[in-house]
Design an enzyme around this catalytic site. Structure first.
Site, PDB file in Angstrom:
ATOM      1  N   TYR A 142     -12.527  -7.963   7.976  1.00  0.00           N
ATOM      2  CA  TYR A 142     -12.408  -9.151   8.828  1.00  0.00           C
ATOM      3  C   TYR A 142     -13.775  -9.751   9.172  1.00  0.00           C
ATOM      4  O   TYR A 142     -13.868 -10.886   9.606  1.00  0.00           O
ATOM      5  CB  TYR A 142     -11.653  -8.831  10.127  1.00  0.00           C
ATOM      6  CG  TYR A 142     -10.176  -8.542   9.941  1.00  0.00           C
ATOM      7  CD1 TYR A 142      -9.582  -8.610   8.685  1.00  0.00           C
ATOM      8  CD2 TYR A 142      -9.368  -8.212  11.016  1.00  0.00           C
ATOM      9  CE1 TYR A 142      -8.232  -8.338   8.507  1.00  0.00           C
ATOM     10  CE2 TYR A 142      -8.015  -7.942  10.849  1.00  0.00           C
ATOM     11  CZ  TYR A 142      -7.458  -8.002   9.591  1.00  0.00           C
ATOM     12  OH  TYR A 142      -6.124  -7.736   9.427  1.00  0.00           O
ATOM     13  N   LYS A 192      -7.568   4.107   1.759  1.00  0.00           N
ATOM     14  CA  LYS A 192      -7.070   3.821   0.404  1.00  0.00           C
ATOM     15  C   LYS A 192      -8.143   4.353  -0.547  1.00  0.00           C
ATOM     16  O   LYS A 192      -8.692   3.631  -1.382  1.00  0.00           O
ATOM     17  CB  LYS A 192      -6.819   2.310   0.257  1.00  0.00           C
ATOM     18  CG  LYS A 192      -6.089   1.906  -0.997  1.00  0.00           C
ATOM     19  CD  LYS A 192      -4.624   2.269  -1.008  1.00  0.00           C
ATOM     20  CE  LYS A 192      -3.992   1.855  -2.326  1.00  0.00           C
ATOM     21  NZ  LYS A 192      -2.628   2.366  -2.509  1.00  0.00           N
ATOM     22  N   ASP A 224      -0.542   3.020   2.067  1.00  0.00           N
ATOM     23  CA  ASP A 224       0.820   2.657   1.646  1.00  0.00           C
ATOM     24  C   ASP A 224       1.799   3.765   2.038  1.00  0.00           C
ATOM     25  O   ASP A 224       2.898   3.503   2.535  1.00  0.00           O
ATOM     26  CB  ASP A 224       0.881   2.340   0.148  1.00  0.00           C
ATOM     27  CG  ASP A 224       0.051   3.290  -0.703  1.00  0.00           C
ATOM     28  OD1 ASP A 224      -0.726   4.077  -0.135  1.00  0.00           O
ATOM     29  OD2 ASP A 224       0.187   3.257  -1.938  1.00  0.00           O
ATOM     30  N   ASP A 248      -4.533  -2.957  11.803  1.00  0.00           N
ATOM     31  CA  ASP A 248      -3.807  -4.161  12.218  1.00  0.00           C
ATOM     32  C   ASP A 248      -2.356  -4.046  11.734  1.00  0.00           C
ATOM     33  O   ASP A 248      -1.395  -4.283  12.485  1.00  0.00           O
ATOM     34  CB  ASP A 248      -4.506  -5.374  11.568  1.00  0.00           C
ATOM     35  CG  ASP A 248      -4.096  -6.700  12.174  1.00  0.00           C
ATOM     36  OD1 ASP A 248      -3.304  -6.698  13.118  1.00  0.00           O
ATOM     37  OD2 ASP A 248      -4.571  -7.738  11.682  1.00  0.00           O
ATOM     38  N   ASP A 252       1.281  -2.512  13.905  1.00  0.00           N
ATOM     39  CA  ASP A 252       2.468  -3.359  14.065  1.00  0.00           C
ATOM     40  C   ASP A 252       3.714  -2.659  13.527  1.00  0.00           C
ATOM     41  O   ASP A 252       4.792  -2.766  14.114  1.00  0.00           O
ATOM     42  CB  ASP A 252       2.280  -4.707  13.343  1.00  0.00           C
ATOM     43  CG  ASP A 252       1.694  -5.767  14.267  1.00  0.00           C
ATOM     44  OD1 ASP A 252       1.117  -5.384  15.299  1.00  0.00           O
ATOM     45  OD2 ASP A 252       1.823  -6.957  13.958  1.00  0.00           O
TER      46      ASP A 252
END
Ligand code: NAD
Length: 360
Positions: A142, A192, A224, A248, A252
């Site tokens: 980001y 990852k 994942d 992020d 959620d």
């Protein structure tokens, strides 16, 4: 008496509605712990843009820096969407987090009382689930450079950079281990590493920091798989530490098991001043209708007590008052059979009542 200066930034949309209720709780709980409150309200987000032409006025930022903690409602809304990117309400929030060096975002996802039935997942899957996502907040893709959209070989190309320095990984890993130490001493680092070198490095550094925390059981999981496991069996997790973007998304996903965005508090820590805010946004679809659930905001006050003022007991009292209130009353987003539906203001009053009853 111990004075705490707290910056209140209600922001936009339902922000002011839920903030009003949370401030009542704050005013009620503070004297029980010998805290004298010095509350200062300043604008942030769209309202700040309307007033001053910037989503984070210098005055708000300067007040934040000299406060003991910041309580923020929510920012944004359709009115400000056409604005140029650099002055959008969300930029104000990102700048505030970055200026306060809030590099760690703590997001609990737990089931409060019989809210288990508000989850879209099966009750037996979520009942008793209680996890905490520790998300890196000021680095990663980001914020990484180079970034942008440019023309290359006759076509437009969009690009961002996922970059983490060793010191950035060390400090967030430390918060992850310290948080796990205060919980069930299990930490899952999500990366990852099979595809991204930067997160292979993340894994290496997190493992090294772990040697200072022999009591914490550390495991690693690809993002994942983590997304899948959170939905399949959330009870396997205690504390999760991860990068900005993965956090992020993962937080959620974890949030959904609790049934409503209106129940999710958060803490952003790391620098000297902690910032506390609900996970949800400004909910323009219900603004001004007294329908917003103020509990995420109220629980954020609890997190402030725990993480900025070290008052675990105050946080527990607030959580207990919320659980007791939910036995009878619900806002529309978490309404269930046999409960009484009430609005934002009344929900705030009921929690306050429960808090007072528990202390009388
Ligand atoms: P949102 O969280 O505002 O709303 C999503 C849905 O959840 C809506 O249907 C809303 O009514 C409901 N909801 C949210 N909070 C609720 C509450 N407390 N009680 C009951 N229902 C609630 O997300 P969105 O619609 O994607 O975004 C709206 C605006 O908020 C956008 O401008 C966005 O950029 C901004 N936003 C701000 C923050 C923040 O300030 N931290 C976070 C997310 C989104």
């Amino acid at each position: 008496m111990n004075t705490k200066k707290i910056l209140i930034t209600p922001g936009d949309g339902i922000g002011p509605e839920v903030t009003e209720q949370a401030v009542q709780i704050l005013k009620n709980i503070a004297p029980l712990f010998d805290i004298h409150l010095d509350l200062i309200e300043k604008p942030v987000g769209g309202i700040a843009f309307d007033l001053t032409g910037t989503p984070l006025p210098d005055e708000t930022l300067e007040t934040a820096k000299i406060s003991d903690a910041v309580l923020l409602g929510a920012v944004g809304g359709p009115k400000w969407e056409p604005l140029e990117f650099s002055v959008r309400p969300e930029r104000g929030l990102l700048k505030l987090r970055s200026e306060l060096e809030l590099f760690a975002n703590l997001r609990p996802a737990a089931i409060y009382g019989d809210l288990v039935n508000a989850s879209t997942l099966k009750a037996e899957v979520v009942d008793g689930a209680d996890l905490m996502v520790v998300r890196e907040l000021t680095g990663g893709i980001y914020f990484g450079n180079p970034r942008g959209v440019e023309e290359r070989d006759g076509e437009r190309v969009g690009f961002n950079t996922l970059v983490y320095s060793e010191s950035e990984i060390r400090r967030i890993a430390k918060v992850g281990f310290e948080t796990a130490m205060k919980r069930r001493k299990k930490l899952t680092s999500v990366d990852k590493a099979n595809v991204l070198e930067s997160t292979e490095f993340w894994r290496e550094v997190v493992t090294d920091v772990g040697t200072d925390f022999p009591e914490v059981e550390l495991s690693h999981m690809y993002v994942d798989n983590a997304a899948m496991q959170i939905i399949r069996d959330p009870k396997q997790f205690d504390t999760i530490v991860t990068t900005n973007m993965f956090g992020d998304i993962i937080s959620d996903a974890a949030a959904m098991m609790t049934g409503s965005l209106g129940m999710l508090p958060s803490a952003s820590i790391g620098g000297g001043v902690g910032m506390y805010e609900p996970v949800h946004g400004s909910a323009p679809d219900i603004t001004g209708q007294d329908k917003a659930n103020p509990l995420a905001m109220i629980l954020s006050v609890g997190m402030m007590m725990r993480y900025s003022f070290n008052l675990t007991e105050a946080d527990e009292m607030i959580q207990k008052a919320v659980i007791n209130t939910l036995e009878k009353y619900r806002t529309v987003d978490i309404m269930a059979q046999g409960k009484t539906e009430i609005g934002c203001r009344e929900m705030g009053e009921k929690v306050l009542q429960s808090l007072e009853e528990n202390n009388s």
